[in-house]
Write an enzyme that holds these catalytic residues in place. Sequence first.
Site, PDB file in Angstrom:
ATOM      1  N   LYS A 183     -27.926   5.459 -24.418  1.00 27.16           N
ATOM      2  CA  LYS A 183     -28.288   4.237 -25.140  1.00 27.16           C
ATOM      3  C   LYS A 183     -28.454   4.575 -26.611  1.00 27.16           C
ATOM      4  CE  LYS A 183     -33.323   4.251 -24.249  1.00 27.16           C
ATOM      5  NZ  LYS A 183     -34.434   3.434 -23.709  1.00 27.16           N
ATOM      6  N   GLU A 211     -38.490   5.190 -13.445  1.00 32.22           N
ATOM      7  CA  GLU A 211     -37.832   4.916 -14.719  1.00 32.22           C
ATOM      8  C   GLU A 211     -38.859   4.919 -15.855  1.00 32.22           C
ATOM      9  OE1 GLU A 211     -35.712   1.215 -14.545  1.00 32.22           O
ATOM     10  OE2 GLU A 211     -35.330   1.415 -12.407  1.00 32.22           O
ATOM     11  N   SER A 212     -38.477   5.493 -16.971  1.00 32.05           N
ATOM     12  CA  SER A 212     -39.259   5.480 -18.216  1.00 32.05           C
ATOM     13  C   SER A 212     -40.442   6.445 -18.172  1.00 32.05           C
ATOM     14  CB  SER A 212     -39.770   4.075 -18.554  1.00 32.05           C
ATOM     15  OG  SER A 212     -38.699   3.177 -18.712  1.00 32.05           O
ATOM     16  N   GLU A 264     -34.974  -3.269 -10.239  1.00 33.20           N
ATOM     17  CA  GLU A 264     -36.107  -2.721 -10.987  1.00 33.20           C
ATOM     18  C   GLU A 264     -37.327  -3.621 -10.863  1.00 33.20           C
ATOM     19  OE1 GLU A 264     -35.532  -1.178 -15.101  1.00 33.20           O
ATOM     20  OE2 GLU A 264     -36.863  -2.835 -15.636  1.00 33.20           O
ATOM     21  N   LYS A 319     -26.492  -0.837 -17.162  1.00 31.30           N
ATOM     22  CA  LYS A 319     -27.852  -1.314 -17.379  1.00 31.30           C
ATOM     23  C   LYS A 319     -27.810  -2.402 -18.445  1.00 31.30           C
ATOM     24  CE  LYS A 319     -32.543   0.400 -18.211  1.00 31.30           C
ATOM     25  NZ  LYS A 319     -33.341   1.590 -18.580  1.00 31.30           N
ATOM     26  N   ASN A 374     -40.169   0.722 -13.062  1.00 29.03           N
ATOM     27  CA  ASN A 374     -40.191   0.963 -14.501  1.00 29.03           C
ATOM     28  C   ASN A 374     -41.635   1.155 -14.947  1.00 29.03           C
ATOM     29  OD1 ASN A 374     -39.833   1.048 -17.269  1.00 29.03           O
ATOM     30  ND2 ASN A 374     -38.305  -0.593 -17.281  1.00 29.03           N
ATOM     31  N   GLU A 380     -29.229   8.631 -19.125  1.00 32.71           N
ATOM     32  CA  GLU A 380     -28.838   7.378 -19.770  1.00 32.71           C
ATOM     33  C   GLU A 380     -28.289   7.583 -21.182  1.00 32.71           C
ATOM     34  OE1 GLU A 380     -30.722   3.474 -18.948  1.00 32.71           O
ATOM     35  OE2 GLU A 380     -31.756   3.920 -20.821  1.00 32.71           O
TER      36      GLU A 380
END
Length: 266
Positions: free
Chosen positions: A59, A219-220, A169, A120, A189, A57
């Site tokens: 960001k 995710e995360s 998600e 996203k 997530n 990703e």
Amino acid sequence: MSSILDDIVANKRKEIERYKPLSSIERFRKEGFFWGISNRSLKQSLLAEGSSGIIAEFKRKSPSKGWFKTKELEVEPVVRQYNDNGAAGISVLTDEDYFGGDLDDLIQTKVISDIPVLRKDFIVDEWQIAEAKAFGADAILLIAACLSPREVKQLVTFAKTIGLEVLLEIHNEDELAHICDEVDLVGVNNRNLKNFEVDIDTSLHLINMIPADKPAIAESGISKVETIVTLKKAGFRGFLIGETFMKEPDPGEAFSTFINQLSAIE
């Protein structure tokens, strides 16, 4: 007290009201990448033999951590490293007010890369989906916590009519009800969007409740290659990782090192 997610979504709806009159869905259909470049399948890329499974990703900041670099961080050197060193896909966070992104980041990523690009954002309207397509996305993220099951169905159905894949998600068992047949991928997530705490056990708890025909994406909270090995054994096919790379002095180099470490232990 409202959560940060509630604040972001409320702000996003105001943003849509402000910009929607300036460019209609029909106008998006005539612009940019809407029909010009064939879609790249994120699902196929993740399931391909030898795939790293990593959706890297780009960001610029987060509400909890602030700016990872400067506002002027260039997309090209980061995305090129992602693309050239084994990412299965690239996620681009386009929310400006809370994450410092914009649609230009999405366009640049599409042009630079030859792997699937995921937009996203906090998508609550078909207009945003058409916008995503026009600005280069191959897939979009929908967040169950922002939407009802009926709204998910409506938005996914529209996305499919214009050739976009959808990653839905979820965060807990209650949101499993949001998964519909048209969804391509299901993400879990590990970050609680109300307090931003991260717990990888969220993924391990939910994996066996996700339909087998919907490849699962964790995710995360993934900062070690050993965590990916654990998640793969549990059944995950994809791993969305952003902060682990973006917080480093050279995010692209950090990704390359991570990939090499993963290859060495698999």
